[in-house]
Design a protein around this motif. Structure first.
Motif, PDB file in Angstrom:
ATOM      1  N   MET A  91      -9.858  -0.422   4.281  1.00 20.15           N
ATOM      2  CA  MET A  91      -9.105  -1.669   4.346  1.00 20.15           C
ATOM      3  C   MET A  91      -8.214  -1.729   5.585  1.00 20.15           C
ATOM      4  SD  MET A  91     -10.100  -3.386   1.784  1.00 20.15           S
ATOM      5  CE  MET A  91      -8.906  -4.714   1.860  1.00 20.15           C
ATOM      6  N   GLY A  92      -8.108  -0.617   6.287  1.00 25.58           N
ATOM      7  CA  GLY A  92      -7.273  -0.586   7.491  1.00 25.58           C
ATOM      8  C   GLY A  92      -5.801  -0.635   7.174  1.00 25.58           C
ATOM      9  N   SER A  93      -5.406  -0.043   6.057  1.00 24.22           N
ATOM     10  CA  SER A  93      -3.992  -0.087   5.650  1.00 24.22           C
ATOM     11  C   SER A  93      -3.363   1.293   5.696  1.00 24.22           C
ATOM     12  CB  SER A  93      -3.866  -0.659   4.231  1.00 24.22           C
ATOM     13  OG  SER A  93      -4.491   0.186   3.289  1.00 24.22           O
ATOM     14  N   VAL A  94      -2.049   1.296   5.904  1.00 23.47           N
ATOM     15  CA  VAL A  94      -1.247   2.512   5.878  1.00 23.47           C
ATOM     16  C   VAL A  94      -0.110   2.274   4.887  1.00 23.47           C
ATOM     17  CG1 VAL A  94      -1.803   3.058   8.273  1.00 23.47           C
ATOM     18  CG2 VAL A  94       0.233   1.699   7.757  1.00 23.47           C
ATOM     19  N   PRO A  95       0.587   3.326   4.468  1.00 21.93           N
ATOM     20  CA  PRO A  95       1.720   3.115   3.553  1.00 21.93           C
ATOM     21  C   PRO A  95       2.697   2.077   4.094  1.00 21.93           C
ATOM     22  CG  PRO A  95       1.217   5.439   3.705  1.00 21.93           C
ATOM     23  CD  PRO A  95       0.347   4.761   4.719  1.00 21.93           C
TER      24      PRO A  95
ATOM     25  N   SER B  17      -5.652  10.290 -12.388  1.00 16.56           N
ATOM     26  CA  SER B  17      -6.436  10.767 -11.244  1.00 16.56           C
ATOM     27  C   SER B  17      -6.986   9.608 -10.449  1.00 16.56           C
ATOM     28  CB  SER B  17      -7.598  11.645 -11.736  1.00 16.56           C
ATOM     29  OG  SER B  17      -8.411  10.935 -12.649  1.00 16.56           O
ATOM     30  N   GLY B  18      -6.826   9.676  -9.151  1.00 15.75           N
ATOM     31  CA  GLY B  18      -7.352   8.636  -8.258  1.00 15.75           C
ATOM     32  C   GLY B  18      -6.440   7.449  -8.092  1.00 15.75           C
ATOM     33  N   CYS B  19      -5.291   7.442  -8.766  1.00 17.70           N
ATOM     34  CA  CYS B  19      -4.366   6.307  -8.666  1.00 17.70           C
ATOM     35  C   CYS B  19      -3.178   6.701  -7.793  1.00 17.70           C
ATOM     36  CB  CYS B  19      -3.874   5.893 -10.049  1.00 17.70           C
ATOM     37  SG  CYS B  19      -2.705   4.516 -10.023  1.00 17.70           S
ATOM     38  N   SER B  20      -2.693   5.714  -6.998  1.00 22.57           N
ATOM     39  CA  SER B  20      -1.570   6.012  -6.109  1.00 22.57           C
ATOM     40  C   SER B  20      -0.450   5.001  -6.247  1.00 22.57           C
ATOM     41  CB  SER B  20      -2.057   6.023  -4.655  1.00 22.57           C
ATOM     42  OG  SER B  20      -2.523   4.746  -4.310  1.00 22.57           O
ATOM     43  N   ARG B  21      -0.414   4.270  -7.352  1.00 21.68           N
ATOM     44  CA  ARG B  21       0.537   3.164  -7.474  1.00 21.68           C
ATOM     45  C   ARG B  21       1.939   3.621  -7.863  1.00 21.68           C
ATOM     46  NH1 ARG B  21      -1.430  -2.092  -7.702  1.00 21.68           N
ATOM     47  NH2 ARG B  21       0.408  -2.690  -8.864  1.00 21.68           N
TER      48      ARG B  21
ATOM     49  N   LYS C 218      13.123 -11.876 -16.733  1.00 19.87           N
ATOM     50  CA  LYS C 218      12.740 -10.509 -17.090  1.00 19.87           C
ATOM     51  C   LYS C 218      11.330 -10.175 -16.615  1.00 19.87           C
ATOM     52  CE  LYS C 218      15.699  -9.161 -20.937  1.00 19.87           C
ATOM     53  NZ  LYS C 218      15.738  -8.504 -22.260  1.00 19.87           N
ATOM     54  N   ALA C 219      10.431 -11.152 -16.706  1.00 17.95           N
ATOM     55  CA  ALA C 219       9.051 -10.912 -16.281  1.00 17.95           C
ATOM     56  C   ALA C 219       8.966 -10.636 -14.781  1.00 17.95           C
ATOM     57  CB  ALA C 219       8.178 -12.103 -16.646  1.00 17.95           C
ATOM     58  N   PHE C 220       9.904 -11.182 -14.023  1.00 19.68           N
ATOM     59  CA  PHE C 220       9.916 -11.015 -12.571  1.00 19.68           C
ATOM     60  C   PHE C 220      10.864  -9.908 -12.098  1.00 19.68           C
ATOM     61  CE2 PHE C 220       7.817 -15.001 -12.798  1.00 19.68           C
ATOM     62  CZ  PHE C 220       7.226 -15.258 -11.569  1.00 19.68           C
ATOM     63  N   SER C 221      11.542  -9.256 -13.015  1.00 20.76           N
ATOM     64  CA  SER C 221      12.655  -8.383 -12.630  1.00 20.76           C
ATOM     65  C   SER C 221      12.232  -7.004 -12.138  1.00 20.76           C
ATOM     66  CB  SER C 221      13.619  -8.219 -13.812  1.00 20.76           C
ATOM     67  OG  SER C 221      12.989  -7.527 -14.879  1.00 20.76           O
ATOM     68  N   ARG C 222      10.951  -6.645 -12.282  1.00 19.72           N
ATOM     69  CA  ARG C 222      10.494  -5.313 -11.861  1.00 19.72           C
ATOM     70  C   ARG C 222       9.351  -5.445 -10.851  1.00 19.72           C
ATOM     71  NH1 ARG C 222      10.333  -0.807 -15.601  1.00 19.72           N
ATOM     72  NH2 ARG C 222       8.084  -0.905 -15.370  1.00 19.72           N
ATOM     73  N   PRO C 223       9.618  -5.929  -9.665  1.00 17.81           N
ATOM     74  CA  PRO C 223       8.522  -6.127  -8.712  1.00 17.81           C
ATOM     75  C   PRO C 223       7.864  -4.836  -8.285  1.00 17.81           C
ATOM     76  CG  PRO C 223      10.634  -6.474  -7.645  1.00 17.81           C
ATOM     77  CD  PRO C 223      10.915  -6.384  -9.114  1.00 17.81           C
ATOM     78  N   ARG C 224       8.654  -3.753  -8.193  1.00 19.40           N
ATOM     79  CA  ARG C 224       8.121  -2.492  -7.703  1.00 19.40           C
ATOM     80  C   ARG C 224       7.354  -2.741  -6.401  1.00 19.40           C
ATOM     81  NH1 ARG C 224      11.336  -1.533 -11.173  1.00 19.40           N
ATOM     82  NH2 ARG C 224      11.153   0.027 -12.837  1.00 19.40           N
ATOM     83  N   ILE C 225       6.077  -2.411  -6.357  1.00 20.58           N
ATOM     84  CA  ILE C 225       5.322  -2.590  -5.117  1.00 20.58           C
ATOM     85  C   ILE C 225       4.548  -3.910  -5.095  1.00 20.58           C
ATOM     86  CG2 ILE C 225       5.114  -0.132  -4.660  1.00 20.58           C
ATOM     87  CD1 ILE C 225       2.279  -0.259  -5.794  1.00 20.58           C
ATOM     88  N   SER C 226       4.717  -4.738  -6.118  1.00 23.66           N
ATOM     89  CA  SER C 226       3.983  -6.007  -6.182  1.00 23.66           C
ATOM     90  C   SER C 226       4.607  -7.049  -5.264  1.00 23.66           C
ATOM     91  CB  SER C 226       3.966  -6.537  -7.616  1.00 23.66           C
ATOM     92  OG  SER C 226       3.242  -5.673  -8.462  1.00 23.66           O
TER      93      SER C 226
ATOM     94  N   SER D 234       0.832  -1.203   0.000  1.00 19.89           N
ATOM     95  CA  SER D 234       0.000   0.000   0.000  1.00 19.89           C
ATOM     96  C   SER D 234       0.867   1.254   0.000  1.00 19.89           C
ATOM     97  CB  SER D 234      -0.915   0.012   1.228  1.00 19.89           C
ATOM     98  OG  SER D 234      -1.649   1.221   1.286  1.00 19.89           O
ATOM     99  N   GLN D 235       0.432   2.244  -0.772  1.00 14.71           N
ATOM    100  CA  GLN D 235       1.161   3.503  -0.878  1.00 14.71           C
ATOM    101  C   GLN D 235       0.392   4.673  -0.260  1.00 14.71           C
ATOM    102  OE1 GLN D 235       4.492   3.672  -2.670  1.00 14.71           O
ATOM    103  NE2 GLN D 235       4.082   1.660  -1.791  1.00 14.71           N
TER     104      GLN D 235
END
Length: 507
Positions: free
Chosen positions: A382-386, A499-503, A421-429, A375-376
């Motif tokens: 959802m009860g989540s924080v960054p 707009s509305g996205c925080s990913r 390569k498909a797994f090389s950019r996890p970022r926030i996933s 979460s960002q």
């Protein structure tokens, strides 16, 4: 000469595949184009191909089993009481049954809307859920009345509050509907019981595919008079390999990537979740703590859905996987040819590179949609924080298995490039970071699910033997667990309105 003990068919929408097993396991695989007008012709041609490969005049197996996806999935609408409960139940029930959930409707929607959905979709099956046992009764009765008013030609799987099921069944039967009563899919607030409903839908799947010319005759050939939906067979193989048997330890947490011409399916199995109490799993809210979970990306495939990959991530990102600057025109021509002809095979090394680049992108997007994320932002609902993990956490998965026609024709070094390569950019996933890779070189994993379902003792050993190890440790970028945003993600290519996205940083 090889002795053939077991034969497993897979009647697909494009190809009919046959896998042969002897006393010591896998012997050979063969295939032929599926003949839509009479599927038995395609089966006989595949058998002929198998005979030639084995040097036999005819194939006389002791046991014959079959899977099929040729008739497509049953069209299903789920009606229920609470949206999250209904959605969860519908997804779990359809996962391996041969049904496609086209719409999920709760009592929160107006009666007029629910009626309109049923008339517009005209589903083959309605999953009628609602109320825990001894709980709400009104929603089940109300939705039954709406089904009757719709006058749709559908089978109703009655899977709600068992105390009111007799009354609802009587209403529907008197109105001319065929009804199958099964135990409540959610008897208590923290428990799902999906197997009986899956079995009921599976029986309808068999009824539908027997309408295909020639397939009814195939049912007379096979040992158990049962055809398993192909995605269900792969899911069963996933669970089987992950959990193992009483005698042999399974592979543990794993992911299976099934990349096809029309879809990209991701299966994840987390046996460690079986140790958790029902109250800990949070069944109503998310799929994060389910043992087995499957997602299907219907617009991401290497042939029928090739344009879906381009539309999702963009031509530039695809070509960046192979340093393809300057190949734009050739790539566009390749996409046009592959889209027009689902059986098209890459003709030169450049086109094979295009296929690999498309595979990388389809897997990356499908995997990130399947997995959870960090979460960002603050989310009081959802009860989540960054920094809070949200959704299905796959970071402890240690085994990834690649399945699909493209992998069956590649060397393991090429498989390694695609998966890494498909797994090389996890970022926030929340995807795995270090794991072993295997691939199904014989393109026969579906058959292991069938063998397991039919209690073939050697199935687990044979399944492991068919997985070609690549075995590498991938060290992707660190997942961002702080308040800081990560850079623009792959699915955002070509999107200008954030707009509305925080990913990511562009939001």
């Amino acid at each position: 000469m090889s002795t053939v003990d077991i034969v497993v068919f897979d009647i697909g929408s494009t190809y009919t595949k046959i896998v042969a097993y002897g006393p010591d396991g896998f012997i050979e695989r063969a295939q032929a184009p599926t003949t839509v007008d009479n599927v038995e012709i395609g089966i006989n041609e595949a058998l002929s191909d198998l005979s030639v490969k084995l040097g036999l005049d005819t194939i006389e197996a002791k046991k014959i089993f079959s899977t099929s996806s040729a008739a497509g999935g049953l069209r299903m609408v789920a009606l229920g009481y609470m949206p999250r409960v209904t959605a969860k139940a519908a997804k779990e029930v359809s996962m391996a049954s041969g049904a496609k959930v086209l719409e999920i409707v709760s009592r929160e929607e107006s009666k007029e809307y629910r009626l309109e959905i049923l008339k517009e979709i005209a589903p083959d099956i309605v999953l009628l859920a609602g109320g825990t046992d001894g709980g709400d009764e009104e929603s089940l009765i109300e939705n039954a009345e709406i089904i009757i008013d719709s006058k749709i030609n559908a089978v109703v799987i009655l899977a709600g509050n068992v105390l009111v099921q007799p009354k609802v069944e009587e209403m529907l039967v008197n109105a001319g509907y065929r009804v199958k009563r099964v135990p409540n899919v959610m008897p208590t607030i923290h428990k799902l019981v999906v197997k009986p409903a899956r079995v009921a839908i599976h029986s309808e799947f068999i009824r539908q595919i027997t309408r295909a010319k020639g397939l009814k005759g195939i049912l007379n050939r096979i040992t158990n008079d049962k055809v398993i939906p192909t995605p269900g067979a792969v899911l069963m193989a996933s669970e089987f390999l992950a959990k193992g048997t009483y005698e042999e330890e399974g592979l543990g947490n794993l992911i299976i990537i099934d990349l096809g011409g029309a879809t990209t399916d991701i299966h994840s199995v987390l046996p460690e979740m079986e140790k958790m109490r029902d109250e800990e799993k949070g069944l109503i809210v998310t799929n994060e703590k389910q043992v087995a979970y499957r997602t299907v990306e219907g617009n991401l495939g290497l042939r029928v859905s090739i344009t879906g990959i381009v539309e999702t991530v963009g031509e530039k990102y695809i070509l960046s996987q192979i340093d393809g600057i300057g190949l734009e025109e050739k790539f566009q021509a390749f996409v046009a040819k592959a889209n027009k002809n689902p059986e098209y095979v890459a003709e030169d090394e450049t086109e094979r590179l295009f296929d690999r680049a498309l595979a990388i992108c389809a897997i990356e997007v499908s995997l990130k949609r399947h997995a959870g994320f960090i979460s960002q932002e603050f989310d009081p609902v959802m009860g989540s924080v960054p920094g809070t993990p949200v959704g299905r956490d796959l970071r402890r998965v240690e085994t990834v298995i690649a399945v699909g026609g493209i992998f069956a024709h590649l060397e393991k070094e090429e498989v390694e490039i695609i998966i890494s390569k498909a797994f090389s950019r996890p970022r926030i996933s929340l995807i795995p970071k270090q794991f072993n890779i295997y691939y199904d070189q014989n393109y026969s994993l579906f058959s292991i699910g069938v063998l397991a379902e039919n209690k073939i003792e050697q199935a687990f050993k044979w399944g492991l033997n068919q997985l070609t190890p690549v075995k590498i440790n991938i060290k992707g970028e660190n997942v961002n667990e702080s308040k800081n945003k990560v850079e623009r993600d792959v699915e955002c290519e070509g999107i200008t309105d954030c707009s509305g996205c925080s990913r990511c940083t562009d939001s």
